[in-house]
Design a protein around this motif. Structure first.
Motif, PDB file in Angstrom:
ATOM      1  N   ILE A 166       0.769  -1.110   0.182  1.00 34.36           N
ATOM      2  CA  ILE A 166       0.055  -0.318   0.024  1.00 34.36           C
ATOM      3  C   ILE A 166       0.763   1.694  -0.103  1.00 34.36           C
ATOM      4  O   ILE A 166       0.836   2.413  -0.890  1.00 34.36           O
ATOM      5  N   ARG A 167       1.971   1.361   0.972  1.00 29.05           N
ATOM      6  CA  ARG A 167       3.234   2.573   1.072  1.00 29.05           C
ATOM      7  C   ARG A 167       3.697   2.857  -0.139  1.00 29.05           C
ATOM      8  O   ARG A 167       3.712   3.977  -0.853  1.00 29.05           O
ATOM      9  N   ASP A 168       4.185   1.437  -0.977  1.00 26.19           N
ATOM     10  CA  ASP A 168       4.476   1.636  -2.350  1.00 26.19           C
ATOM     11  C   ASP A 168       3.898   2.486  -3.425  1.00 26.19           C
ATOM     12  O   ASP A 168       3.706   2.801  -4.004  1.00 26.19           O
ATOM     13  N   PHE A 169       2.649   1.537  -2.980  1.00 29.70           N
ATOM     14  CA  PHE A 169       1.309   2.130  -4.354  1.00 29.70           C
ATOM     15  C   PHE A 169       1.515   3.443  -4.382  1.00 29.70           C
ATOM     16  O   PHE A 169       1.283   4.030  -5.659  1.00 29.70           O
ATOM     17  N   TRP A 170       1.413   3.923  -3.555  1.00 32.77           N
ATOM     18  CA  TRP A 170       0.700   4.992  -2.929  1.00 32.77           C
ATOM     19  C   TRP A 170       1.945   6.320  -3.661  1.00 32.77           C
ATOM     20  O   TRP A 170       1.958   7.554  -3.711  1.00 32.77           O
ATOM     21  N   SER A 171       2.785   5.794  -3.089  1.00 32.16           N
ATOM     22  CA  SER A 171       4.336   6.570  -3.278  1.00 32.16           C
ATOM     23  C   SER A 171       4.717   6.838  -4.783  1.00 32.16           C
ATOM     24  O   SER A 171       4.805   7.457  -4.897  1.00 32.16           O
ATOM     25  N   GLU A 172       4.119   5.763  -5.517  1.00 35.64           N
ATOM     26  CA  GLU A 172       4.389   5.886  -7.037  1.00 35.64           C
ATOM     27  C   GLU A 172       3.395   6.408  -7.697  1.00 35.64           C
ATOM     28  O   GLU A 172       3.496   6.791  -8.316  1.00 35.64           O
ATOM     29  N   ARG A 173       2.002   6.728  -7.302  1.00 39.53           N
ATOM     30  CA  ARG A 173       0.843   7.620  -7.833  1.00 39.53           C
ATOM     31  C   ARG A 173       1.418   9.176  -7.253  1.00 39.53           C
ATOM     32  O   ARG A 173       0.557   9.983  -7.959  1.00 39.53           O
ATOM     33  N   ALA A 174       2.204   9.335  -6.346  1.00 42.16           N
ATOM     34  CA  ALA A 174       2.586  10.730  -5.568  1.00 42.16           C
ATOM     35  C   ALA A 174       2.943  12.230  -6.596  1.00 42.16           C
ATOM     36  O   ALA A 174       2.688  12.459  -7.131  1.00 42.16           O
ATOM     37  N   ALA A 175       3.463  10.784  -7.817  1.00 44.85           N
ATOM     38  CA  ALA A 175       3.974  12.378  -9.047  1.00 44.85           C
ATOM     39  C   ALA A 175       2.607  11.975  -9.492  1.00 44.85           C
ATOM     40  O   ALA A 175       3.348  13.783 -10.600  1.00 44.85           O
ATOM     41  N   THR A 176       1.378  11.726 -10.120  1.00 41.37           N
ATOM     42  CA  THR A 176       0.894  12.014 -10.713  1.00 41.37           C
ATOM     43  C   THR A 176      -0.582  12.853  -9.397  1.00 41.37           C
ATOM     44  O   THR A 176      -1.318  13.015 -10.235  1.00 41.37           O
ATOM     45  N   PHE A 177      -0.247  11.960  -8.447  1.00 36.98           N
ATOM     46  CA  PHE A 177      -1.524  12.537  -7.582  1.00 36.98           C
ATOM     47  C   PHE A 177      -2.488  13.825  -7.586  1.00 36.98           C
ATOM     48  O   PHE A 177      -4.138  13.474  -8.162  1.00 36.98           O
ATOM     49  N   ASP A 178      -1.920  14.365  -8.063  1.00 43.25           N
ATOM     50  CA  ASP A 178      -2.826  16.292  -7.900  1.00 43.25           C
ATOM     51  C   ASP A 178      -3.437  16.203  -9.514  1.00 43.25           C
ATOM     52  O   ASP A 178      -4.332  17.361  -9.375  1.00 43.25           O
ATOM     53  N   GLU A 179      -3.369  15.473 -10.569  1.00 48.12           N
ATOM     54  CA  GLU A 179      -3.290  15.434 -11.456  1.00 48.12           C
ATOM     55  C   GLU A 179      -5.460  15.291 -11.524  1.00 48.12           C
ATOM     56  O   GLU A 179      -5.923  15.370 -12.450  1.00 48.12           O
ATOM     57  N   SER A 180      -5.352  14.178 -10.971  1.00 52.30           N
ATOM     58  CA  SER A 180      -6.803  14.328 -11.000  1.00 52.30           C
ATOM     59  C   SER A 180      -7.665  14.527  -9.980  1.00 52.30           C
ATOM     60  O   SER A 180      -7.611  14.758  -8.805  1.00 52.30           O
ATOM     61  N   VAL A 181      -9.139  15.040 -10.632  1.00 55.50           N
ATOM     62  CA  VAL A 181     -10.007  15.705 -10.268  1.00 55.50           C
ATOM     63  C   VAL A 181     -10.265  14.479  -9.158  1.00 55.50           C
ATOM     64  O   VAL A 181     -10.509  13.743  -9.395  1.00 55.50           O
ATOM     65  N   GLY A 182     -10.412  15.247  -7.823  1.00 50.54           N
ATOM     66  CA  GLY A 182     -11.409  14.103  -7.168  1.00 50.54           C
ATOM     67  C   GLY A 182      -9.944  14.084  -5.633  1.00 50.54           C
ATOM     68  O   GLY A 182     -10.161  13.469  -4.555  1.00 50.54           O
ATOM     69  N   HIS A 183      -8.749  14.533  -6.232  1.00 44.89           N
ATOM     70  CA  HIS A 183      -7.923  14.636  -5.611  1.00 44.89           C
ATOM     71  C   HIS A 183      -7.399  15.794  -5.541  1.00 44.89           C
ATOM     72  O   HIS A 183      -7.664  16.316  -4.219  1.00 44.89           O
ATOM     73  N   GLU A 184      -6.443  16.526  -6.158  1.00 47.04           N
ATOM     74  CA  GLU A 184      -7.031  18.239  -6.035  1.00 47.04           C
ATOM     75  C   GLU A 184      -7.660  18.455  -6.408  1.00 47.04           C
ATOM     76  O   GLU A 184      -8.836  17.937  -6.598  1.00 47.04           O
ATOM     77  N   ILE A 185      -7.961  19.723  -5.916  1.00 48.87           N
ATOM     78  CA  ILE A 185      -9.390  21.323  -5.497  1.00 48.87           C
ATOM     79  C   ILE A 185      -9.046  21.587  -7.397  1.00 48.87           C
ATOM     80  O   ILE A 185      -8.042  21.602  -7.269  1.00 48.87           O
ATOM     81  N   PHE A 186      -9.828  22.007  -7.905  1.00 47.63           N
ATOM     82  CA  PHE A 186      -9.545  22.743  -9.503  1.00 47.63           C
ATOM     83  C   PHE A 186     -11.046  23.405  -9.257  1.00 47.63           C
ATOM     84  O   PHE A 186     -10.926  24.692 -10.438  1.00 47.63           O
ATOM     85  N   SER A 187     -11.953  23.710  -8.125  1.00 48.01           N
ATOM     86  CA  SER A 187     -12.756  24.918  -8.314  1.00 48.01           C
ATOM     87  C   SER A 187     -13.360  24.980  -6.941  1.00 48.01           C
ATOM     88  O   SER A 187     -12.685  24.681  -5.891  1.00 48.01           O
ATOM     89  N   GLU A 188     -12.965  26.724  -7.254  1.00 47.75           N
ATOM     90  CA  GLU A 188     -13.818  27.869  -5.570  1.00 47.75           C
ATOM     91  C   GLU A 188     -15.097  26.712  -5.842  1.00 47.75           C
ATOM     92  O   GLU A 188     -15.268  27.210  -4.257  1.00 47.75           O
ATOM     93  N   ALA A 189     -15.814  26.327  -5.957  1.00 47.61           N
ATOM     94  CA  ALA A 189     -16.359  25.912  -5.626  1.00 47.61           C
ATOM     95  C   ALA A 189     -16.789  24.417  -4.816  1.00 47.61           C
ATOM     96  O   ALA A 189     -17.658  24.022  -3.901  1.00 47.61           O
ATOM     97  N   GLU A 190     -16.107  23.659  -5.308  1.00 43.92           N
ATOM     98  CA  GLU A 190     -15.757  22.570  -4.667  1.00 43.92           C
ATOM     99  C   GLU A 190     -14.804  22.921  -3.219  1.00 43.92           C
ATOM    100  O   GLU A 190     -15.415  22.339  -2.502  1.00 43.92           O
ATOM    101  N   ARG A 191     -13.446  24.090  -3.091  1.00 40.12           N
ATOM    102  CA  ARG A 191     -13.213  24.151  -2.454  1.00 40.12           C
ATOM    103  C   ARG A 191     -14.308  25.546  -1.286  1.00 40.12           C
ATOM    104  O   ARG A 191     -14.313  24.885  -0.201  1.00 40.12           O
ATOM    105  N   LYS A 192     -15.097  25.569  -1.458  1.00 37.89           N
ATOM    106  CA  LYS A 192     -16.475  26.193  -0.945  1.00 37.89           C
ATOM    107  C   LYS A 192     -16.746  25.076   0.046  1.00 37.89           C
ATOM    108  O   LYS A 192     -17.565  24.793   1.201  1.00 37.89           O
TER     109      LYS A 192
END
Length: 262
Positions: free
Chosen positions: A14-40
């Motif tokens: 599990i640790r190694d899987f998410w470590s490999e996902r780290a580089a692109t993690f913030d590119e996915s909707v549902g991971h990083e926040i891409f709109s002010e509406a979601e942030r609110k």
């Protein structure tokens, strides 16, 4: 068996899987926040269950790249982000430095944080519980780390539950001979499925099951909140149609629970 892998556990996977996902993690909707509406939407959810931070100590467990950590920081909490992946923490620290936030980060296991007892006012986590090998042990650990009267806020979902939209996606893939769009490679998807088949909630994870385990760990006033539509609608608008539709019909929830006062 390779001697180097003889002690390689599901937790290591599990640790190694998410470590490999780290580089692109913030590119996915549902991971990083891409709109002010979601942030609110997230800010509303946090304040609804946890109130204003006012300098209270918060532990964001499995913080990843610190998306929730920053939301908590913005709400006025003094935040410590904890994750078991060095790669995720590296991204989190870089993000915090860029945003000039005072969030602290530590490496640690969600099921054995090594944090002092009775030291945090709140604990948060997002999309963590389904990955836990031993949720009862994790909840007992979180109970211990919280101050009396402290609260835990879990955001997760019953991802193992088959929705009618998922069935439609499978039918379309069969008819068109095209696999649904994914942010993971086939190899990573196979690893994801392998891990999922061996964790505690390997099938469905209904909110009531999580709530029951929290009660068994000693928590009280366990509240299941399914009103996350503002967050999910903002996310769905930035997804391909069928993925967005699935986001809207999935059983996703927040659960808030309280450690009793002495």
């Amino acid at each position: 068996m390779d001697a180097s892998k003889s002690n390689y556990s599901i937790r290591d996977e599990i640790r190694d899987f998410w470590s490999e996902r780290a580089a692109t993690f913030d590119e996915s909707v549902g991971h990083e926040i891409f709109s002010e509406a979601e942030r609110k939407g997230w800010q509303r959810l946090i304040r609804k269950h946890l109130g204003e931070g006012k300098g209270r100590a918060a532990l964001d467990i499995a913080c990843g790249t610190a998306v929730i950590s920053h939301l908590m920081n913005d709400a006025g909490f003094k935040v410590t982000g904890l994750d078991w992946s060095d790669a995720m923490l590296s991204r989190a620290r870089a993000k915090a430095k860029k945003r000039r936030s005072d969030i602290q980060f530590v490496i640690g296991d969600a099921e054995n944080t090594m944090e002092p007892k009775d030291s945090y006012d709140v604990i948060t986590n997002r999309h963590l519980v389904w990955t836990l090998v031993d949720p009862p042990a994790a909840f007992r650990e979180w109970f211990s780390v919280l101050k009396p009267g402290g609260k835990v806020l879990i955001v997760d979902g019953n991802m193992g539950r088959e929705t009618w939209v998922k069935g439609l996606q499978k039918l379309w893939a069969k008819i068109s001979s095209k696999q649904p769009a994914s942010h993971m490679s086939p190899e990573m998807m196979a690893r994801h499925q392998s891990i999922r088949s061996r964790v505690y909630f390997s099938q469905e994870m209904p909110a009531v099951s999580v709530a029951d385990l929290l009660k068994q760990a000693g928590f009280e006033n366990v509240v299941v909140d399914r009103n996350l539509i503002d967050i999910h609608w903002a996310q769905a608008r930035r997804m391909p149609f069928l993925r967005g539709l699935e986001r809207m019909v999935q059983e996703r929830f927040a659960i808030c629970a309280t450690k009793p006062e002495r």
